[in-house]
Write a protein that holds these residues in place. Structure first.
Motif, PDB file in Angstrom:
ATOM      1  N   VAL A 194       5.850  12.402  -0.302  1.00 32.28           N
ATOM      2  CA  VAL A 194       5.152  11.374   0.475  1.00 32.28           C
ATOM      3  C   VAL A 194       6.141  10.314   0.953  1.00 32.28           C
ATOM      4  CG1 VAL A 194       3.487   9.487   0.355  1.00 32.28           C
ATOM      5  CG2 VAL A 194       2.911  11.714  -0.609  1.00 32.28           C
ATOM      6  N   ARG A 195       7.002   9.846   0.030  1.00 31.39           N
ATOM      7  CA  ARG A 195       7.993   8.832   0.416  1.00 31.39           C
ATOM      8  C   ARG A 195       8.920   9.359   1.511  1.00 31.39           C
ATOM      9  NH1 ARG A 195       8.382   7.769  -5.291  1.00 31.39           N
ATOM     10  NH2 ARG A 195      10.304   8.987  -5.358  1.00 31.39           N
ATOM     11  N   THR A 196       9.303  10.621   1.385  1.00 33.29           N
ATOM     12  CA  THR A 196      10.193  11.219   2.386  1.00 33.29           C
ATOM     13  C   THR A 196       9.500  11.282   3.746  1.00 33.29           C
ATOM     14  OG1 THR A 196      11.312  12.557   0.696  1.00 33.29           O
ATOM     15  CG2 THR A 196      11.533  13.259   2.990  1.00 33.29           C
ATOM     16  N   LYS A 197       8.246  11.728   3.771  1.00 31.28           N
ATOM     17  CA  LYS A 197       7.517  11.853   5.035  1.00 31.28           C
ATOM     18  C   LYS A 197       7.255  10.502   5.688  1.00 31.28           C
ATOM     19  CE  LYS A 197       5.094  16.192   3.942  1.00 31.28           C
ATOM     20  NZ  LYS A 197       3.758  16.828   3.719  1.00 31.28           N
ATOM     21  N   LEU A 198       6.962   9.493   4.864  1.00 32.57           N
ATOM     22  CA  LEU A 198       6.600   8.183   5.403  1.00 32.57           C
ATOM     23  C   LEU A 198       7.800   7.252   5.554  1.00 32.57           C
ATOM     24  CD1 LEU A 198       3.243   7.463   3.527  1.00 32.57           C
ATOM     25  CD2 LEU A 198       3.630   8.651   5.699  1.00 32.57           C
ATOM     26  N   GLY A 199       8.949   7.666   5.020  1.00 31.19           N
ATOM     27  CA  GLY A 199      10.153   6.861   5.161  1.00 31.19           C
ATOM     28  C   GLY A 199      10.138   5.584   4.353  1.00 31.19           C
ATOM     29  N   VAL A 200       9.545   5.636   3.155  1.00 35.04           N
ATOM     30  CA  VAL A 200       9.533   4.459   2.283  1.00 35.04           C
ATOM     31  C   VAL A 200      10.425   4.721   1.073  1.00 35.04           C
ATOM     32  CG1 VAL A 200       7.251   3.692   3.012  1.00 35.04           C
ATOM     33  CG2 VAL A 200       7.446   5.261   1.093  1.00 35.04           C
ATOM     34  N   ARG A 201      11.002   3.640   0.492  1.00 42.88           N
ATOM     35  CA  ARG A 201      11.987   3.790  -0.572  1.00 42.88           C
ATOM     36  C   ARG A 201      11.353   3.903  -1.949  1.00 42.88           C
ATOM     37  NH1 ARG A 201      14.350  -0.776   1.739  1.00 42.88           N
ATOM     38  NH2 ARG A 201      13.828  -1.919  -0.159  1.00 42.88           N
ATOM     39  N   ASP A 202      10.259   3.169  -2.160  1.00 42.02           N
ATOM     40  CA  ASP A 202       9.741   3.065  -3.515  1.00 42.02           C
ATOM     41  C   ASP A 202       8.232   2.916  -3.512  1.00 42.02           C
ATOM     42  OD1 ASP A 202       9.235   0.317  -2.863  1.00 42.02           O
ATOM     43  OD2 ASP A 202      11.335  -0.101  -3.316  1.00 42.02           O
ATOM     44  N   ARG A 203       7.677   2.791  -4.712  1.00 39.76           N
ATOM     45  CA  ARG A 203       6.228   2.713  -4.880  1.00 39.76           C
ATOM     46  C   ARG A 203       5.641   1.479  -4.197  1.00 39.76           C
ATOM     47  NH1 ARG A 203       2.528   4.493  -9.488  1.00 39.76           N
ATOM     48  NH2 ARG A 203       4.292   5.810 -10.016  1.00 39.76           N
ATOM     49  N   ALA A 204       6.340   0.346  -4.283  1.00 43.61           N
ATOM     50  CA  ALA A 204       5.826  -0.881  -3.680  1.00 43.61           C
ATOM     51  C   ALA A 204       5.660  -0.727  -2.172  1.00 43.61           C
ATOM     52  CB  ALA A 204       6.764  -2.050  -3.997  1.00 43.61           C
ATOM     53  N   GLN A 205       6.654  -0.144  -1.505  1.00 46.09           N
ATOM     54  CA  GLN A 205       6.559   0.071  -0.065  1.00 46.09           C
ATOM     55  C   GLN A 205       5.472   1.093   0.260  1.00 46.09           C
ATOM     56  OE1 GLN A 205      10.367   1.073   1.615  1.00 46.09           O
ATOM     57  NE2 GLN A 205      11.102  -1.033   1.533  1.00 46.09           N
ATOM     58  N   LEU A 206       5.323   2.087  -0.600  1.00 43.27           N
ATOM     59  CA  LEU A 206       4.298   3.104  -0.387  1.00 43.27           C
ATOM     60  C   LEU A 206       2.910   2.486  -0.438  1.00 43.27           C
ATOM     61  CD1 LEU A 206       3.355   6.025  -0.084  1.00 43.27           C
ATOM     62  CD2 LEU A 206       3.568   6.273  -2.568  1.00 43.27           C
TER      63      LEU A 206
END
Length: 237
Positions: A194-206
């Motif tokens: 999910v992080r890879t697809k959405l381009g977010v670094r960590d849980r907080a950004q997700l």
């Protein structure tokens, strides 16, 4: 499960005192201490701690920069920040950098232990005054929230959406695994994808992206929501 902890602080007396405190806790193992931000990153790569407890003032690089760099590591530890400054910019910078917990230097030993356990489980804990300010800010925002476009969300599989929504509601990796009757490693794999697809670094950004895109609605818009009273515990966890 024993929680492996790395302590980072510029003052030897603080590091020693914290180590003595945490070594007395049965489920916590202090693997090392350092006053050096770059050395902390090396220790994370070699010793693989579960949680890093850090001040923002370190040698070579700041604690804030260290947190940002740790967010790019394969073995990302969760971070508990202890700081003397609780100004709005510091709070914003620390949370955006990816820290799990933010406490003041006057926090009690029990609060520190609770924060470390929360971070190890992927949960968040804030000092009460910081939590109060964030809740006040949130309540002052308009009730109607427009979803921000994010085409990448459509690339998520149904299971990835489900895991993301559960995490955004505050569930730990272990809780998601139990709820879906799947392995913890499988949950982590879903979150990585999910992080890879959405381009977010960590849980907080997700979590932030999940709310901004409408993938999950704030509690105020969810069925059965009741506005919290002023006496409720405001520490997230």
């Amino acid at each position: 499960m024993t929680i492996r902890v790395l302590i980072c602080d510029e003052l030897p007396v603080v590091r020693a005192g914290m180590r003595t405190l945490l070594d007395a806790v049965p489920d916590i193992d202090v693997i090392d201490t350092t006053d050096n931000g770059m050395e902390a990153i090396v220790l994370v790569r070699t010793a693989r701690p579960d949680v890093v407890v850090t001040d923002l003032n370190l040698r070579t690089i700041s604690g804030l920069e260290m947190i940002r760099r740790l967010g790019k590591e394969d073995a990302r530890p969760n971070v508990v920040v202890l700081t003397r400054s609780d100004g709005d910019k510091t709070v914003s910078d620390v949370l955006h950098a990816g820290a799990s917990c933010l406490l003041g230097k006057d926090t009690s030993p029990q609060e520190l232990v609770t924060a470390i356990r929360a971070a190890a489980e992927g949960r968040t804990m804030l000092a009460p005054d910081i939590a109060q300010r964030l809740v006040t800010w949130f309540r002052e925002q308009p009730d109607t929230m427009e979803s921000a476009p994010c085409p990448e969300v459509t690339e998520l599989t149904p299971r990835e959406r489900e895991v993301t929504q559960m995490v955004a509601r505050g569930m730990s990796t272990e809780e998601v695994a139990r709820e879906l009757t799947i392995g913890v490693a499988t949950v982590r794999t879903h979150l990585y994808r999910v992080r890879t697809k959405l381009g977010v670094r960590d849980r907080a950004q997700l979590v932030s992206l999940a709310y901004r895109t409408g993938l999950i609605q704030p509690a105020a818009h969810a069925p059965g929501y009741e506005k919290p009273g002023p006496q409720e515990d405001l520490r997230a966890g």
